[in-house]
Design a protein around this motif. Structure first.
Motif, PDB file in Angstrom:
ATOM      1  N   PRO A  57    -108.268 107.785  45.449  1.00  0.00           N
ATOM      2  CA  PRO A  57    -107.099 107.549  44.675  1.00  0.00           C
ATOM      3  C   PRO A  57    -105.798 107.519  45.290  1.00  0.00           C
ATOM      4  CG  PRO A  57    -108.597 109.259  43.673  1.00  0.00           C
ATOM      5  CD  PRO A  57    -108.922 108.817  44.899  1.00  0.00           C
ATOM      6  N   THR A  58    -104.878 106.788  44.974  1.00  0.00           N
ATOM      7  CA  THR A  58    -103.612 106.728  45.910  1.00  0.00           C
ATOM      8  C   THR A  58    -102.846 108.149  45.732  1.00  0.00           C
ATOM      9  OG1 THR A  58    -102.308 105.669  43.772  1.00  0.00           O
ATOM     10  CG2 THR A  58    -102.949 104.359  45.482  1.00  0.00           C
ATOM     11  N   ARG A  59    -102.950 108.879  44.660  1.00  0.00           N
ATOM     12  CA  ARG A  59    -102.237 110.217  44.816  1.00  0.00           C
ATOM     13  C   ARG A  59    -102.662 110.991  45.797  1.00  0.00           C
ATOM     14  NH1 ARG A  59    -105.891 113.581  42.046  1.00  0.00           N
ATOM     15  NH2 ARG A  59    -107.536 112.386  40.759  1.00  0.00           N
ATOM     16  N   LYS A  60    -104.247 110.993  46.124  1.00  0.00           N
ATOM     17  CA  LYS A  60    -104.583 111.936  46.916  1.00  0.00           C
ATOM     18  C   LYS A  60    -104.089 111.427  48.600  1.00  0.00           C
ATOM     19  CE  LYS A  60    -108.206 113.755  44.619  1.00  0.00           C
ATOM     20  NZ  LYS A  60    -109.684 114.215  44.615  1.00  0.00           N
ATOM     21  N   LEU A  61    -103.671 110.304  48.777  1.00  0.00           N
ATOM     22  CA  LEU A  61    -103.361 109.806  49.915  1.00  0.00           C
ATOM     23  C   LEU A  61    -102.410 110.439  50.971  1.00  0.00           C
ATOM     24  CD1 LEU A  61    -103.677 105.846  49.979  1.00  0.00           C
ATOM     25  CD2 LEU A  61    -104.605 107.365  51.879  1.00  0.00           C
ATOM     26  N   PRO A  62    -101.404 110.741  50.405  1.00  0.00           N
ATOM     27  CA  PRO A  62    -100.053 111.362  51.116  1.00  0.00           C
ATOM     28  C   PRO A  62    -100.826 112.906  51.801  1.00  0.00           C
ATOM     29  CG  PRO A  62     -99.184 110.474  49.175  1.00  0.00           C
ATOM     30  CD  PRO A  62    -100.702 110.481  48.898  1.00  0.00           C
ATOM     31  N   VAL A  63    -101.458 113.575  50.976  1.00  0.00           N
ATOM     32  CA  VAL A  63    -101.924 114.869  51.675  1.00  0.00           C
ATOM     33  C   VAL A  63    -102.932 114.532  52.719  1.00  0.00           C
ATOM     34  CG1 VAL A  63    -103.162 117.090  51.325  1.00  0.00           C
ATOM     35  CG2 VAL A  63    -101.230 116.460  49.862  1.00  0.00           C
ATOM     36  N   ALA A  64    -103.904 113.709  52.284  1.00  0.00           N
ATOM     37  CA  ALA A  64    -105.113 113.691  53.332  1.00  0.00           C
ATOM     38  C   ALA A  64    -104.531 112.690  54.476  1.00  0.00           C
ATOM     39  CB  ALA A  64    -106.160 112.512  52.477  1.00  0.00           C
ATOM     40  N   ALA A  65    -103.888 111.710  54.437  1.00  0.00           N
ATOM     41  CA  ALA A  65    -103.451 111.020  55.544  1.00  0.00           C
ATOM     42  C   ALA A  65    -102.422 111.678  56.292  1.00  0.00           C
ATOM     43  CB  ALA A  65    -102.807 109.607  55.104  1.00  0.00           C
ATOM     44  N   SER A  66    -101.371 112.619  55.675  1.00  0.00           N
ATOM     45  CA  SER A  66    -100.656 113.344  56.409  1.00  0.00           C
ATOM     46  C   SER A  66    -101.237 114.383  57.339  1.00  0.00           C
ATOM     47  CB  SER A  66     -99.393 113.811  55.787  1.00  0.00           C
ATOM     48  OG  SER A  66     -98.754 113.097  54.947  1.00  0.00           O
ATOM     49  N   ALA A  67    -102.370 115.039  56.756  1.00  0.00           N
ATOM     50  CA  ALA A  67    -103.111 116.034  57.545  1.00  0.00           C
ATOM     51  C   ALA A  67    -103.863 115.307  58.710  1.00  0.00           C
ATOM     52  CB  ALA A  67    -104.279 116.580  56.587  1.00  0.00           C
ATOM     53  N   LEU A  68    -104.446 114.100  58.726  1.00  0.00           N
ATOM     54  CA  LEU A  68    -104.900 113.418  60.032  1.00  0.00           C
ATOM     55  C   LEU A  68    -103.746 113.285  60.816  1.00  0.00           C
ATOM     56  CD1 LEU A  68    -107.376 111.098  58.271  1.00  0.00           C
ATOM     57  CD2 LEU A  68    -108.276 112.918  59.904  1.00  0.00           C
ATOM     58  N   LEU A  69    -102.517 112.724  60.387  1.00  0.00           N
ATOM     59  CA  LEU A  69    -101.435 112.321  61.224  1.00  0.00           C
ATOM     60  C   LEU A  69    -100.537 113.523  61.844  1.00  0.00           C
ATOM     61  CD1 LEU A  69    -100.722 109.195  59.320  1.00  0.00           C
ATOM     62  CD2 LEU A  69    -101.537 109.258  61.696  1.00  0.00           C
ATOM     63  N   ARG A  70    -101.061 114.610  61.309  1.00  0.00           N
ATOM     64  CA  ARG A  70     -99.863 116.021  61.767  1.00  0.00           C
ATOM     65  C   ARG A  70     -99.775 116.171  63.182  1.00  0.00           C
ATOM     66  NH1 ARG A  70     -99.124 119.640  57.922  1.00  0.00           N
ATOM     67  NH2 ARG A  70     -97.818 121.362  58.541  1.00  0.00           N
ATOM     68  N   GLN A  71    -100.459 115.888  63.959  1.00  0.00           N
ATOM     69  CA  GLN A  71    -100.404 115.998  65.471  1.00  0.00           C
ATOM     70  C   GLN A  71     -99.635 114.863  66.056  1.00  0.00           C
ATOM     71  OE1 GLN A  71    -100.810 118.856  66.798  1.00  0.00           O
ATOM     72  NE2 GLN A  71    -101.918 119.751  64.958  1.00  0.00           N
ATOM     73  N   SER A  72     -99.745 113.766  65.441  1.00  0.00           N
ATOM     74  CA  SER A  72     -99.103 112.584  65.593  1.00  0.00           C
ATOM     75  C   SER A  72     -97.666 112.438  65.265  1.00  0.00           C
ATOM     76  CB  SER A  72     -99.685 111.186  65.187  1.00  0.00           C
ATOM     77  OG  SER A  72    -100.857 111.389  65.796  1.00  0.00           O
TER      78      SER A  72
END
Lengths: 250, 250
Positions: A72-87
């Protein structure tokens, strides 16, 4: 079933060679595509609204992509941001769009913000966030000069020398100066921009603000179509891609 | 001839163990004293208005020192900031003061700002500048709860357990919440503060804002004088020593 998505990105551009993939160099595109491939389970090329250069930041970059994942698109910000945190990249919002949507082609206008710190002492807290100008800037002179750039013109004089664009005509819809104490924001909206156009406009306006260039001057510079007549290219670290507008807001 | 100086400092506290010198650990005091010794040609101990902890920033820290150097105060910000550039410290202003002036003893009040980013996604550009709270905060509940803390009270419940203070009575002159979009600033002014007092007040107010603590609650917590009754200690990286006031402004 395939879905087309629009994602709003924020990033700190300091340690990147820019948005676009470049062989072997760190790019925003490479990191975002890697994170989306992990989340979606398939390669996910992205198209961006504005190709920010090395060191340029974004608070409102928009990219489009296509996925077969049911996430679901509503889950994307948290999930993707977690993966991209170090970036130093975050996905701020995500929305579904009609098939064929392109973040680049469908953009109606782009807004860039250029942040200047105008005081004698530098600011450690804004070291990679604002261009430090120690000399006093004359806001009114800069505002009056800015008005000469608004409208549709040939901006060849405000384009990096080595660039190749089919046409150098662009339409500046707004170019405004906003001061809060020592912080000066120059905000500019246009259909699209030439390479380094915002940074050359800012450098030229800073020369006006320091009294090193007369106010009724930029119309002449525009007409010359000569890059050497415009001012210096302001550094990348004061520049932010702030907003991209579409018929339907992301 | 000896002169007493007051200097206003800005710094990024991220990589420091705090303001005060600690054997072998990086401190703001050590870096500032080294830069002033280079400029003045003699050892220059400084006294600060507020001993910021590890990771805490400042935009308006004030230090006092005594020098026999004839260097004009108007040259100090640029000269000292250049020496401190790699240390993420700047001298923003400098002024001469009467002999005997102490940045600590003569301070009338200190103002701290605590910056919260209140949105689902984190912000790479504010990663070390704001405390990220993903859950929606109820500003009105926080404002009403904050009022219970204003005034003169025993703040023992809002003081780090291991601390030793002669008295735990303090007078909060103002505690205000200001929201601009996703950014929430809590600004608090008092005569002086106990150890971790601002961060514990912020942590407690965030619990109120998330609905995890009732609004008419903080007067009870104050009366208990029990640290375990107050909330968590909000992280250092959202906190800024913003202003120190004196009879004569620096």
């Amino acid at each position: 079933m395939e879905r087309t998505l629009a994602l709003v990105l924020e990033y700190d551009g300091t340690f990147y060679r820019g948005f676009q993939r470049q062989d072997g160099l760190p790019s925003i595109a490479e990191r975002v595509e890697a994170a989306l491939a992990t989340l979606f389970g398939h390669p996910t090329p992205v198209v961006c609204a504005g190709r920010t250069d090395a060191g340029v930041h974004a608070t409102g970059q928009v990219v489009s992509c296509v996925t077969s994942s049911p996430m679901p698109t509503r889950k994307l910000p948290v999930a993707a941001s977690a993966l991209l945190r170090q970036s130093s990249i975050a996905v701020v919002r995500a929305a579904e769009r009609a098939a064929g949507f392109s973040a680049r082609r469908d953009a109606l206008s782009r807004t860039y913000r250029y942040q200047i710190l105008n005081r004698v002492a530098p600011s450690p807290l804004l070291a990679r966030r604002a261009f430090h100008v120690g000399a006093t800037l004359d806001d009114d002179a800069m505002r009056r000069a800015a008005l000469e750039l608004v409208g549709e013109h040939d901006f060849a004089a405000f384009c990096a020398m080595e660039s190749r664009h089919k046409s150098t005509r662009r339409k500046i819809e707004a170019l405004e100066l906003d001061r809060r104490g020592d912080l000066v924001d120059l905000r500019v909206r246009a259909d699209s921009f030439l390479h380094n156009m915002v940074r050359i406009m800012v450098g030229t306006l800073v020369e006006v603000g320091r009294g090193r260039r007369p106010v009724p001057n930029l119309a002449d510079v525009l007409q010359s179509c000569d890059r050497r007549r415009a001012g210096f290219t302001a550094p990348a670290h004061g520049l932010y891609l702030e907003h991209v507008s579409y018929a339907e807001p992301v």
